[in-house]
Design a protein around this motif. Structure first.
Motif, PDB file in Angstrom:
ATOM      1  N   ARG A  53      27.505  65.156  33.056  1.00 35.71           N
ATOM      2  CA  ARG A  53      27.423  64.542  31.718  1.00 35.71           C
ATOM      3  C   ARG A  53      27.103  65.547  30.625  1.00 35.71           C
ATOM      4  NH1 ARG A  53      22.777  62.262  34.112  1.00 35.71           N
ATOM      5  NH2 ARG A  53      20.836  62.984  33.177  1.00 35.71           N
ATOM      6  N   GLY A  54      26.442  66.655  30.953  1.00 38.52           N
ATOM      7  CA  GLY A  54      26.115  67.672  29.966  1.00 38.52           C
ATOM      8  C   GLY A  54      27.231  68.667  29.718  1.00 38.52           C
ATOM      9  N   GLU A  55      28.321  68.535  30.454  1.00 39.55           N
ATOM     10  CA  GLU A  55      29.466  69.426  30.309  1.00 39.55           C
ATOM     11  C   GLU A  55      30.379  68.926  29.193  1.00 39.55           C
ATOM     12  OE1 GLU A  55      30.257  72.279  32.175  1.00 39.55           O
ATOM     13  OE2 GLU A  55      28.176  71.986  32.804  1.00 39.55           O
ATOM     14  N   GLY A  56      31.234  69.803  28.738  1.00 39.33           N
ATOM     15  CA  GLY A  56      32.288  69.417  27.813  1.00 39.33           C
ATOM     16  C   GLY A  56      33.371  68.660  28.567  1.00 39.33           C
ATOM     17  N   LEU A  57      34.372  68.247  27.859  1.00 37.33           N
ATOM     18  CA  LEU A  57      35.467  67.476  28.448  1.00 37.33           C
ATOM     19  C   LEU A  57      36.112  68.213  29.624  1.00 37.33           C
ATOM     20  CD1 LEU A  57      37.416  65.061  28.418  1.00 37.33           C
ATOM     21  CD2 LEU A  57      38.752  66.283  26.686  1.00 37.33           C
ATOM     22  N   ARG A  97      19.295  55.213  37.383  1.00 33.26           N
ATOM     23  CA  ARG A  97      19.817  54.364  36.304  1.00 33.26           C
ATOM     24  C   ARG A  97      20.607  55.177  35.297  1.00 33.26           C
ATOM     25  NH1 ARG A  97      15.376  51.065  33.570  1.00 33.26           N
ATOM     26  NH2 ARG A  97      17.142  50.819  32.188  1.00 33.26           N
ATOM     27  N   ILE A  98      21.631  54.563  34.771  1.00 33.22           N
ATOM     28  CA  ILE A  98      22.411  55.167  33.696  1.00 33.22           C
ATOM     29  C   ILE A  98      21.716  54.794  32.397  1.00 33.22           C
ATOM     30  CG2 ILE A  98      24.631  55.084  32.505  1.00 33.22           C
ATOM     31  CD1 ILE A  98      25.807  54.519  35.369  1.00 33.22           C
ATOM     32  N   ARG A  99      21.177  55.782  31.741  1.00 31.17           N
ATOM     33  CA  ARG A  99      20.371  55.535  30.535  1.00 31.17           C
ATOM     34  C   ARG A  99      21.135  55.792  29.235  1.00 31.17           C
ATOM     35  NH1 ARG A  99      15.287  54.679  32.321  1.00 31.17           N
ATOM     36  NH2 ARG A  99      14.722  55.570  34.333  1.00 31.17           N
ATOM     37  N   GLU A 100      22.167  56.597  29.297  1.00 30.57           N
ATOM     38  CA  GLU A 100      22.925  56.963  28.097  1.00 30.57           C
ATOM     39  C   GLU A 100      24.280  56.244  28.124  1.00 30.57           C
ATOM     40  OE1 GLU A 100      23.082  61.268  27.950  1.00 30.57           O
ATOM     41  OE2 GLU A 100      21.143  61.320  28.966  1.00 30.57           O
ATOM     42  N   LYS A 101      24.319  55.063  27.537  1.00 33.66           N
ATOM     43  CA  LYS A 101      25.528  54.223  27.615  1.00 33.66           C
ATOM     44  C   LYS A 101      26.739  54.877  26.950  1.00 33.66           C
ATOM     45  CE  LYS A 101      23.242  50.896  29.592  1.00 33.66           C
ATOM     46  NZ  LYS A 101      23.187  50.819  31.016  1.00 33.66           N
ATOM     47  N   GLY A 102      26.538  55.550  25.824  1.00 32.72           N
ATOM     48  CA  GLY A 102      27.648  56.215  25.145  1.00 32.72           C
ATOM     49  C   GLY A 102      28.223  57.343  25.990  1.00 32.72           C
ATOM     50  N   THR A 103      27.348  58.098  26.632  1.00 28.58           N
ATOM     51  CA  THR A 103      27.790  59.174  27.510  1.00 28.58           C
ATOM     52  C   THR A 103      28.544  58.602  28.700  1.00 28.58           C
ATOM     53  OG1 THR A 103      25.932  60.540  26.831  1.00 28.58           O
ATOM     54  CG2 THR A 103      27.006  61.129  28.906  1.00 28.58           C
ATOM     55  N   PHE A 104      28.036  57.503  29.255  1.00 31.82           N
ATOM     56  CA  PHE A 104      28.720  56.875  30.389  1.00 31.82           C
ATOM     57  C   PHE A 104      30.117  56.402  29.970  1.00 31.82           C
ATOM     58  CE2 PHE A 104      29.712  53.450  33.401  1.00 31.82           C
ATOM     59  CZ  PHE A 104      29.611  54.178  34.585  1.00 31.82           C
ATOM     60  N   ALA A 105      30.245  55.845  28.783  1.00 30.23           N
ATOM     61  CA  ALA A 105      31.554  55.393  28.297  1.00 30.23           C
ATOM     62  C   ALA A 105      32.520  56.577  28.188  1.00 30.23           C
ATOM     63  CB  ALA A 105      31.414  54.698  26.950  1.00 30.23           C
ATOM     64  N   ARG A 106      32.016  57.741  27.763  1.00 31.79           N
ATOM     65  CA  ARG A 106      32.877  58.921  27.662  1.00 31.79           C
ATOM     66  C   ARG A 106      33.334  59.411  29.036  1.00 31.79           C
ATOM     67  NH1 ARG A 106      29.445  59.815  23.519  1.00 31.79           N
ATOM     68  NH2 ARG A 106      28.054  61.218  24.647  1.00 31.79           N
ATOM     69  N   VAL A 107      32.411  59.469  30.008  1.00 30.05           N
ATOM     70  CA  VAL A 107      32.835  59.946  31.336  1.00 30.05           C
ATOM     71  C   VAL A 107      33.733  58.916  32.015  1.00 30.05           C
ATOM     72  CG1 VAL A 107      30.872  61.499  31.638  1.00 30.05           C
ATOM     73  CG2 VAL A 107      30.763  59.194  32.609  1.00 30.05           C
ATOM     74  N   GLN A 108      33.575  57.656  31.656  1.00 29.71           N
ATOM     75  CA  GLN A 108      34.460  56.626  32.210  1.00 29.71           C
ATOM     76  C   GLN A 108      35.899  56.863  31.757  1.00 29.71           C
ATOM     77  OE1 GLN A 108      33.095  52.646  31.312  1.00 29.71           O
ATOM     78  NE2 GLN A 108      33.272  52.063  33.440  1.00 29.71           N
ATOM     79  N   LYS A 109      36.087  57.311  30.530  1.00 30.03           N
ATOM     80  CA  LYS A 109      37.435  57.640  30.057  1.00 30.03           C
ATOM     81  C   LYS A 109      38.028  58.793  30.860  1.00 30.03           C
ATOM     82  CE  LYS A 109      36.836  56.094  25.312  1.00 30.03           C
ATOM     83  NZ  LYS A 109      36.754  56.526  23.895  1.00 30.03           N
TER      84      LYS A 109
END
Length: 163
Positions: A53-57, A97-109
Motif C-alpha cells: 500500500r505504501g508503494e506507487g502504482l 483490519r483494513i484501516r485506510e479505505k481510500g487506499t484499499f479502493a486504490r489497490v482494488q483498482k
C-alpha cells in the motif's frame, strides 16, 4: 489502468461451486465487462493493501504480477487465494483490519486490472519479492529481475549456479 469499476451481474455457481461477478471497468481506452471471481479480488486486494500500500502504482502492479505469476507456475497453488494464503509466503496478518479505505479502493483498482488480464511486463516473470532492508536467504538461489520502489523482484525458473 482501471479508472473505475462496478459489478454489473453475478453468474450462477460454476461446476466447481465458484461464482463469478461481471464487472464493468472503465479504462483510458473505454469500457469493457470482465468476469472476476470475487474471492480472487478480495484476496489480491488484501495482499496488495498489506504488502504494497505504501508503494506507487508500478510497485503495486508488480506485486500483483508476482501473485498471478505464481498462480500460473506449477510449483504454487492454482488460485489467487491459494497463493496469498500459502503458509510462510506473505508476511501480513490475515486477520488484520483494513484501516485506510481510500487506499484499499486504490489497490482494488490495481487488483481488478490485474485480474482482467493487464499485461505482466514489469517484473520479467518474477515469482518472489522482498522489501528493501531485508535479505532472505533464498535470494542467492534466484535471478534478480528488477527493483521497483522498496521491493526487489526475483525469478525462480532460472536458478543461479552455486559453488
Amino acid at each position: 489502468m482501471v479508472v473505475a469499476f462496478s459489478p454489473v451481474a453475478t453468474t450462477p455457481a460454476l461446476a466447481d461451486g465458484k461464482h463469478q461477478v461481471a464487472y464493468e471497468i472503465k479504462t483510458g481506452r473505454g469500457r469493457q465487462v470482465v468476469q472476476i471471481d470475487p474471492n480472487d479480488l478480495q484476496c489480491l486486494s488484501e495482499a496488495l493493501y498489506f504488502e504494497a500500500r505504501g508503494e506507487g502504482l508500478r510497485g503495486q502492479q508488480a506485486v500483483a504480477e508476482v501473485i498471478l505469476n505464481r498462480v500460473d507456475h506449477p510449483r504454487f497453488p492454482k488460485t489467487v487465494c491459494g497463493v496469498v494464503n500459502q503458509r510462510g509466503q506473505f508476511t501480513y496478518n490475515k486477520g488484520a483490519r483494513i484501516r485506510e479505505k481510500g487506499t484499499f479502493a486504490r489497490v482494488q483498482k490495481v487488483a481488478v486490472a490485474a485480474l482482467s488480464g493487464a499485461p505482466r511486463t514489469l517484473t520479467n516473470g518474477a515469482t518472489y519479492f522482498h522489501a528493501r532492508g531485508v535479505k532472505p536467504s533464498w535470494t542467492k538461489r534466484f535471478e534478480r529481475t528488477i527493483r521497483i520502489g522498496s521491493h526487489t523482484f526475483y525469478r525462480s525458473d532460472r536458478r543461479l549456479a552455486s559453488n
